[in-house]
Design an enzyme around this catalytic site. Structure first.
Site, PDB file in Angstrom:
ATOM      1  N   LYS A   1       0.892  -1.043  -0.267  1.00  0.00           N
ATOM      2  CA  LYS A   1       0.584  -0.116  -0.117  1.00  0.00           C
ATOM      3  C   LYS A   1       1.106   1.205  -0.112  1.00  0.00           C
ATOM      4  O   LYS A   1       0.463   2.631  -0.808  1.00  0.00           O
ATOM      5  CB  LYS A   1      -1.121   0.343   1.189  1.00  0.00           C
ATOM      6  CG  LYS A   1      -2.440   0.740   1.484  1.00  0.00           C
ATOM      7  CD  LYS A   1      -3.204   0.722   2.097  1.00  0.00           C
ATOM      8  CE  LYS A   1      -2.768   0.529   3.940  1.00  0.00           C
ATOM      9  NZ  LYS A   1      -3.265   1.818   4.170  1.00  0.00           N
ATOM     10  N   SER A   2       2.043   1.222   0.922  1.00  0.00           N
ATOM     11  CA  SER A   2       2.765   2.492   0.664  1.00  0.00           C
ATOM     12  C   SER A   2       3.385   2.688  -0.650  1.00  0.00           C
ATOM     13  O   SER A   2       3.642   3.854  -0.895  1.00  0.00           O
ATOM     14  CB  SER A   2       4.094   2.162   2.132  1.00  0.00           C
ATOM     15  OG  SER A   2       3.874   1.519   3.308  1.00  0.00           O
TER      16      SER A   2
ATOM     17  N   ARG B   1       2.712   6.271  -3.232  1.00  0.00           N
ATOM     18  CA  ARG B   1       3.856   6.699  -3.493  1.00  0.00           C
ATOM     19  C   ARG B   1       4.214   6.754  -4.944  1.00  0.00           C
ATOM     20  O   ARG B   1       4.920   7.665  -5.903  1.00  0.00           O
ATOM     21  CB  ARG B   1       4.993   6.429  -2.758  1.00  0.00           C
ATOM     22  CG  ARG B   1       5.288   6.926  -1.891  1.00  0.00           C
ATOM     23  CD  ARG B   1       5.741   6.032  -0.661  1.00  0.00           C
ATOM     24  NE  ARG B   1       6.081   6.787   1.468  1.00  0.00           N
ATOM     25  CZ  ARG B   1       5.059   6.513   1.892  1.00  0.00           C
ATOM     26  NH1 ARG B   1       4.367   5.643   1.611  1.00  0.00           N
ATOM     27  NH2 ARG B   1       5.642   6.920   3.371  1.00  0.00           N
TER      28      ARG B   1
ATOM     29  N   SER C   1       6.657   8.884  12.682  1.00  0.00           N
ATOM     30  CA  SER C   1       5.818   8.778  11.896  1.00  0.00           C
ATOM     31  C   SER C   1       5.680   8.640  10.018  1.00  0.00           C
ATOM     32  O   SER C   1       7.092  10.120  10.179  1.00  0.00           O
ATOM     33  CB  SER C   1       4.785   9.981  12.372  1.00  0.00           C
ATOM     34  OG  SER C   1       3.990   9.421  10.382  1.00  0.00           O
TER      35      SER C   1
ATOM     36  N   GLN D   1       4.591   9.151   7.813  1.00  0.00           N
ATOM     37  CA  GLN D   1       3.906   9.916   6.798  1.00  0.00           C
ATOM     38  C   GLN D   1       4.219  11.264   7.308  1.00  0.00           C
ATOM     39  O   GLN D   1       3.773  12.446   5.805  1.00  0.00           O
ATOM     40  CB  GLN D   1       2.482   9.715   7.466  1.00  0.00           C
ATOM     41  CG  GLN D   1       2.062   8.180   7.113  1.00  0.00           C
ATOM     42  CD  GLN D   1       0.315   7.769   7.256  1.00  0.00           C
ATOM     43  OE1 GLN D   1      -0.369   9.129   8.392  1.00  0.00           O
ATOM     44  NE2 GLN D   1      -0.171   7.332   6.950  1.00  0.00           N
TER      45      GLN D   1
ATOM     46  N   ASP E   1       1.875  -1.335  11.466  1.00  0.00           N
ATOM     47  CA  ASP E   1       0.546  -1.330  11.127  1.00  0.00           C
ATOM     48  C   ASP E   1       0.002  -3.380  11.850  1.00  0.00           C
ATOM     49  O   ASP E   1      -0.928  -3.704  10.993  1.00  0.00           O
ATOM     50  CB  ASP E   1       0.538  -1.461   9.394  1.00  0.00           C
ATOM     51  CG  ASP E   1       0.572  -0.011   9.361  1.00  0.00           C
ATOM     52  OD1 ASP E   1      -0.180   0.741  10.257  1.00  0.00           O
ATOM     53  OD2 ASP E   1       1.225   0.023   7.925  1.00  0.00           O
TER      54      ASP E   1
ATOM     55  N   LYS F   1      -4.835   5.706  14.498  1.00  0.00           N
ATOM     56  CA  LYS F   1      -4.949   4.454  13.257  1.00  0.00           C
ATOM     57  C   LYS F   1      -6.192   5.016  12.738  1.00  0.00           C
ATOM     58  O   LYS F   1      -6.873   5.918  13.232  1.00  0.00           O
ATOM     59  CB  LYS F   1      -4.472   3.366  13.532  1.00  0.00           C
ATOM     60  CG  LYS F   1      -2.635   3.353  14.273  1.00  0.00           C
ATOM     61  CD  LYS F   1      -1.861   3.882  12.596  1.00  0.00           C
ATOM     62  CE  LYS F   1      -0.573   3.768  12.742  1.00  0.00           C
ATOM     63  NZ  LYS F   1       0.322   4.697  12.226  1.00  0.00           N
TER      64      LYS F   1
ATOM     65  N   ARG G   1      -6.838   1.242  18.336  1.00  0.00           N
ATOM     66  CA  ARG G   1      -6.494  -0.204  17.993  1.00  0.00           C
ATOM     67  C   ARG G   1      -5.945  -1.245  18.937  1.00  0.00           C
ATOM     68  O   ARG G   1      -6.227  -2.038  18.953  1.00  0.00           O
ATOM     69  CB  ARG G   1      -5.302  -0.373  16.863  1.00  0.00           C
ATOM     70  CG  ARG G   1      -5.750  -0.250  15.020  1.00  0.00           C
ATOM     71  CD  ARG G   1      -4.182  -0.255  14.414  1.00  0.00           C
ATOM     72  NE  ARG G   1      -5.164  -0.261  13.313  1.00  0.00           N
ATOM     73  CZ  ARG G   1      -4.821   0.091  11.770  1.00  0.00           C
ATOM     74  NH1 ARG G   1      -3.609  -0.167  11.839  1.00  0.00           N
ATOM     75  NH2 ARG G   1      -4.608   0.165  10.638  1.00  0.00           N
TER      76      ARG G   1
ATOM     77  N   ARG H   1      -8.175  -3.435   9.246  1.00  0.00           N
ATOM     78  CA  ARG H   1      -7.006  -4.713  10.035  1.00  0.00           C
ATOM     79  C   ARG H   1      -7.611  -5.513  11.475  1.00  0.00           C
ATOM     80  O   ARG H   1      -7.191  -6.414  11.997  1.00  0.00           O
ATOM     81  CB  ARG H   1      -5.235  -3.765  10.122  1.00  0.00           C
ATOM     82  CG  ARG H   1      -4.808  -3.527   9.266  1.00  0.00           C
ATOM     83  CD  ARG H   1      -2.859  -3.041   9.775  1.00  0.00           C
ATOM     84  NE  ARG H   1      -3.121  -2.248   8.592  1.00  0.00           N
ATOM     85  CZ  ARG H   1      -2.320  -2.621   7.171  1.00  0.00           C
ATOM     86  NH1 ARG H   1      -2.628  -3.263   6.191  1.00  0.00           N
ATOM     87  NH2 ARG H   1      -2.481  -1.581   5.771  1.00  0.00           N
TER      88      ARG H   1
HETATM   89  C1  S3P Z   1       2.529   4.886   5.971  1.00  0.00           C
HETATM   90  C2  S3P Z   1       2.959   5.274   7.498  1.00  0.00           C
HETATM   91  C3  S3P Z   1       2.875   4.706   8.809  1.00  0.00           C
HETATM   92  C4  S3P Z   1       1.267   3.621   8.930  1.00  0.00           C
HETATM   93  C5  S3P Z   1       0.386   3.470   7.512  1.00  0.00           C
HETATM   94  C6  S3P Z   1       1.308   3.907   5.946  1.00  0.00           C
HETATM   95  C7  S3P Z   1       2.872   5.242   4.628  1.00  0.00           C
HETATM   96  O1  S3P Z   1       1.468   5.417   9.744  1.00  0.00           O
HETATM   97  O2  S3P Z   1       0.810   3.393   9.168  1.00  0.00           O
HETATM   98  O3  S3P Z   1      -0.329   2.562   7.385  1.00  0.00           O
HETATM   99  O4  S3P Z   1       2.785   4.744   4.055  1.00  0.00           O
HETATM  100  O5  S3P Z   1       3.803   6.482   5.407  1.00  0.00           O
HETATM  101  P1  S3P Z   1       2.632   6.726  10.272  1.00  0.00           P
HETATM  102  O6  S3P Z   1       3.548   7.236   9.601  1.00  0.00           O
HETATM  103  O7  S3P Z   1       1.795   7.893  10.422  1.00  0.00           O
HETATM  104  O8  S3P Z   1       3.372   6.297  11.244  1.00  0.00           O
END
Ligand code: S3P
Length: 438
Positions: free
Chosen positions: A22-23, A27, A168, A170, A316, A343, A347, A392
């Site tokens: 997914k990540s 991107r 994080s 993100q 995750d 999240k 969770r 999840r």
């Molecule tokens: C992600 C970063 C994680 C993760 C999310 C995907 C990403 O979040 O929990 O499912 O793709 O950068 P955080 O960076 O907020 O921990």
């Protein structure tokens, strides 16, 4: 959509490849759209979250074909080629989309407003608004820093150094992506290693990204050049089957072409510390990311104190790791994981709320949980678990059914499609007794 799970799946067996990471899928669309030239992506995750990103860029004038069997072709418009969307962008359930996009939107000449579903609209956006404001960007949020999030265009972001207050990826990515539009060097220091897919993929697009210790530096104004991306299978989706095979009797599962970036493999380390039988083989590198096949067999898991250093590397995977802990002998303690509370759901609470009615001692703490292994559902015929709009949580309780002695109904499983649209059929294929009830 609900899941109905019958107790006691027999042996869990299979040789499977779960959908794309997914990540990396997010991107690939973001960087492909901003590159010069045509980017081709294979293995793209056709889940709602990654599609939310894809649709956002389509609404900003990017020509994107697919996904078609995991293939996406993106005609990049260059760093400054996006067009103002007609309406606000609907981001669905996807925290990654809204937080990474907010960084990219900081460099545009137009304003953008982003909003999501019931779960996303409760999640904190102050963590991206704060550094963006430090970069001189005008940002508006609803009450308490929640979405809708508006990023005002027309101001060039200023390069900053930012010390991340939380681990994080993100937030790190948001600042780096805004930094692409700044003059000078933007840098971010993280308190603990978090996933580095943004850094790796930027390099794949020809950008120079300097990483020294816990600090990433990026010079603004670099041009992204189109490339080819092969997205490996998502280790986070694979994790459900790692736990499934570990807790089942007489089980063996092989997971193919899994991304094993060291910032993501905490789940393997934690399961191994618990006594898991996991073999990582056929290691190779695909497009700057390490990939391998993974064999998991039944094991007698033991409770452990989870090392805090592994928490961001397995962030995750905790819902399904809590199921592993519930099946283990002894007590498992998790600390330093307060991020789990913000999240797609809280969770820690959502898992405890499902485990306790099944007779498992699961005691939430501020930053973690203490779980004593036991027999799930020994004294009840049936439990109903609320997935809390969280993919999840839903999938973790599907895995729980392998060892549970009661029937489990998981209510509100629609969001499984955000990260793993084929979960129900793959779970059934390996032996989990799952029925989807509309
Ligand atoms: C992600 C970063 C994680 C993760 C999310 C995907 C990403 O979040 O929990 O499912 O793709 O950068 P955080 O960076 O907020 O921990």
């Amino acid at each position: 959509m609900n899941f109905l799970l019958s107790p006691g799946a027999g042996s869990i067996k299979g040789d499977i490849r779960v959908p794309g990471d997914k990540s990396m899928s997010h991107r690939s669309i973001m960087l492909g759209s901003l590159a010069e030239g045509v980017t081709k992506v294979d293995g793209f995750l056709e889940g709602d979250d990654a599609l939310a990103t894809l649709n956002a860029f389509k609404s900003m004038g990017v020509n994107i074909q697919g996904p078609d069997n995991g293939r996406v072709v993106i005609e990049g418009v260059g760093l400054h080629g996006l067009k103002a969307p007609k309406d606000q962008l609907y981001i669905g359930n996807s925290g990654t989309t809204i937080r990474l996009l907010s960084g990219l939107m900081a460099g545009q000449s137009f304003d953008v407003t982003m909003a999501g579903d019931e779960s996303l609209n409760k999640r904190p956006m102050g963590r991206v608004a704060t550094p963006l404001k430090l970069m001189g960007v005008e940002v508006e949020t609803a009450e308490n820093g929640r979405p809708p999030l508006t990023i005002k265009g027309g101001t060039k972001p200023q390069a900053i150094h930012y010390d991340l207050p939380m681990a994080s990826a993100q937030v790190k990515s948001c600042v780096l992506l805004a930094g692409l539009y700044a003059d000078g060097v933007t840098s971010v220091t993280e308190p603990a290693p978090t996933r580095d897919h943004t850094e790796r993929m930027l390099r794949g697009f020809g950008c120079e990204v300097d990483v020294q210790g816990d600090t990433v530096r990026l010079q603004g104004g670099q041009t992204l050049k189109a490339c080819e991306i092969d997205v490996p299978a998502d280790i986070s989706s694979s994790a459900f089957f790692m736990v499934a095979a570990s807790i089942a009797d007489d089980a063996e599962i092989v997971l193919r072409h899994v991304g094993i970036n060291p910032t993501r493999t905490g789940v393997i380390d934690i399961l191994k510390l618990m006594g898991g039988d996991i073999e990582v083989f056929n290691e190779r590198e695909v497009g700057g990311e390490p990939v391998a096949d993974i064999r998991v067999r039944s094991a007698n898991l033991k409770g452990i104190d989870i090392p805090e250093a592994l928490v961001p590397l397995a962030i995750d995977e905790f819902p399904v790791l809590f199921i592993a802990a519930s099946c283990a002998e002894g007590v498992t303690r998790l600390t330093g994981a307060e991020e789990l509370r913000v999240k797609e759901s809280d969770r820690i609470q959502a898992m405890a709320d499902g485990l306790v009615p099944m007779g498992i001692k699961a005691e939430p703490t501020e930053d973690g949980i203490v779980i004593e292994g036991g027999v799930m559902g020994a004294d009840v015929d049936r439990v109903s678990v609320d997935a809390c709009h969280d993919h999840r949580i839903a999938m973790a309780f599907a895995v729980a059914s392998i060892k549970a002695q009661c029937e489990i109904e998981v209510v509100g499983c629609d969001n499984v499609a955000t990260s793993f649209p084929t979960f129900a059929s793959l779970a059934t294929e390996v032996g989990i007794k799952l029925q989807v009830v509309e």
